[in-house]
Design an enzyme around this catalytic site. Structure first.
Site, short mmCIF file in Angstrom:
data_model
loop_
_atom_site.label_atom_id
_atom_site.label_comp_id
_atom_site.label_asym_id
_atom_site.label_seq_id
_atom_site.Cartn_x
_atom_site.Cartn_y
_atom_site.Cartn_z
N SER A 1 -2.64 -70.05 -96.05
CA SER A 1 -3.08 -70.88 -97.18
C SER A 1 -2.24 -70.55 -98.41
CB SER A 1 -4.57 -70.67 -97.46
OG SER A 1 -5.04 -71.63 -98.37
N ASN A 2 -2.70 -70.88 -99.58
CA ASN A 2 -2.00 -70.60 -100.84
C ASN A 2 -3.04 -70.43 -101.95
OD1 ASN A 2 -2.51 -73.31 -102.18
ND2 ASN A 2 -1.58 -73.92 -100.25
#
Ligand code: CTP
Length: 405
Positions: free
Chosen positions: A213-214
């Site tokens: 993810s981020n």
């Protein structure tokens, strides 16, 4: 976290009415927040409100005398001038009794008298027991008040002072201020337009406990949603998983993966006239997701094979029609902002592109100011020099409104 520009209250003159509901104790924090935001707040209380919260509390918080009577207080407030000089008459809480008096045009104390002076300036936040709220009398009065153009913030559901649960609570501070911001916002450039905001990160699962993810917080998308709504648009959001709450008054479809986000985007895109693609989509996902937790094993290395995710913005751009489509371009190098912004704008067939710096010293994510450049399909580009996300959303939404015409 409040989804509106931080300077919105600065210099606003608010005549703040407090009538006699238990929620009057919450009004103190509302006055405090408005004053902290730079508003000039003058408080008017009813006799019953003063039995619940002392006037000294509001005098301390507003820094001004509190008024409650038409005559005989010394240094009297002139009710006509007080309303004329205010941007808004905000009554929170507004009791069933006050709504009834307003519906009938009764002005038998200072607050009800002030309200009658200019109903167009009045915003009410009713709060009462659920049974009272649902009563025919109150609902009929609300219909009459709304027909006269008086704006009403719906009460929230939850625990009530009478030890019942239901609709009737005065909304909490942040949602209440957000609603007030929406109602007071001017201009309303997108009245009745349908806007879709796609926001937040995606998660691409490796196994039941790990994902790629981020750090996207969803604040940029949330700010767009809040600003679009304040401009009168009907807003729908598709959001990846975010920690904070979403802006009030907006239908949110929650998704996790880029594939789910793409499916939701395809579903709602035909509905909208404006689409803001502010999501931080993972470009790749693991080809397989292990059904069990992956074991550490003995190897010093591990290889994960990734498959490309759909480019959602490009998919939407390809079927844009007459819609206005806004995209983002995330870059870690300043020199790439313009060239990459132009390239992505063209390749994804967007109308506007916010090309902004990410990474570095935490840039791009959360509540940090945005640096970059705003481009449009006519070749215009203007620098964004450390703007907060709400103000950036205001700038882009104004541009969207002009592109729609
Ligand atoms: N975007 C998208 N779907 C993807 C990747 C990106 O819809 N799979 C959208 C983003 O929401 C953004 C725009 O495309 O509005 C540009 O995203 P960005 O990450 O800057 O660029 P990419 O197209 O992913 O290209 P690169 O990572 O090579 O810079």
């Amino acid at each position: 976290m409040i989804f509106h520009p931080p300077d919105f209250w600065d210099g606003r003159k608010i005549l703040f009415g407090v009538s006699g509901g238990v929620a009057a104790y919450k009004s103190a924090s509302v006055v405090s927040a408005l004053v902290r935001g730079g508003a000039e707040v003058r408080v008017v209380m009813t006799r019953h409100a003063m039995k619940l919260v002392g006037r000294a509390t509001f005098e301390a918080l507003s820094g001004k005398p509190v008024y409650s009577r038409v005559f005989g207080e010394g240094g009297e407030i002139h009710h006509i001038t007080a309303v004329r000089e205010s941007d808004c008459v905000f009554v929170a809480p507004a009791t069933a009794n006050l709504l009834g008096k307003m519906a009938a045009g009764i002005a038998d104390d200072l607050l009800s008298t002030l309200i009658l002076v200019d109903e167009k300036k009045v915003v009410l936040a009713p709060a009462m027991n659920t049974g009272m709220w649902e009563s025919t009398a109150v609902q009929e009065n609300l219909i009459r008040l709304r027909e006269r153009g008086i704006r009403v913030i719906e009460p929230a559901e939850g625990w009530l002072a009478c030890r019942e649960t239901g609709k009737g609570r005065m909304p909490d501070l942040e949602p209440l201020l957000e609603e007030l911001y929406c109602l007071l916002h001017s201009p309303r450039l997108l009245e009745g337009k349908k806007a879709l905001v796609i926001s937040g990160p995606t998660r691409e699962w490796l196994d039941p406990v790990r994902f790629l993810s981020n750090p996207s917080s969803g604040i940029m998308g949330g700010s767009f949603a809040g600003v679009l709504r304040a401009h009168g648009a009907d807003v729908r959001m598709i959001s990846g998983p975010v920690a904070g709450r979403q802006p009030v008054g907006i239908q949110v479809t929650e998704v996790e993966t880029a594939t789910e986000m793409a499916q939701a985007a395809e579903k709602f895109f035909p509905w909208c006239e404006i689409c803001i693609m502010a999501a931080a989509v993972s470009d790749y996902r693991p080809v397989t997701c292990s059904p069990k937790k992956m074991k550490r094993g003995k190897s010093e290395e591990m290889t994960v094979t990734l498959a490309a995710n759909p480019d959602i913005l490009a998919l939407l751009g390809a079927r844009k029609g007459g819609r206005v489509l806004v995209g983002f371009c995330a870059e870690t190098e300043e020199e790439a902002l313009l060239t990459e912004g132009k390239r992505k704008l063209k390749e994804k067939n967007a109308d506007c592109m916010v090309s902004n710096l990410v990474g570095g010293h935490g840039e791009g994510f959360g509540m940090v100011p945005v640096r970059g450049v705003l481009l449009d399909r006519f070749g215009n580009h203007v620098p964004i020099q450390g703007t907060d996300k709400f103000s950036l959303a205001e700038t882009v939404v104004s541009r969207v409104a002009s592109l729609l015409q």
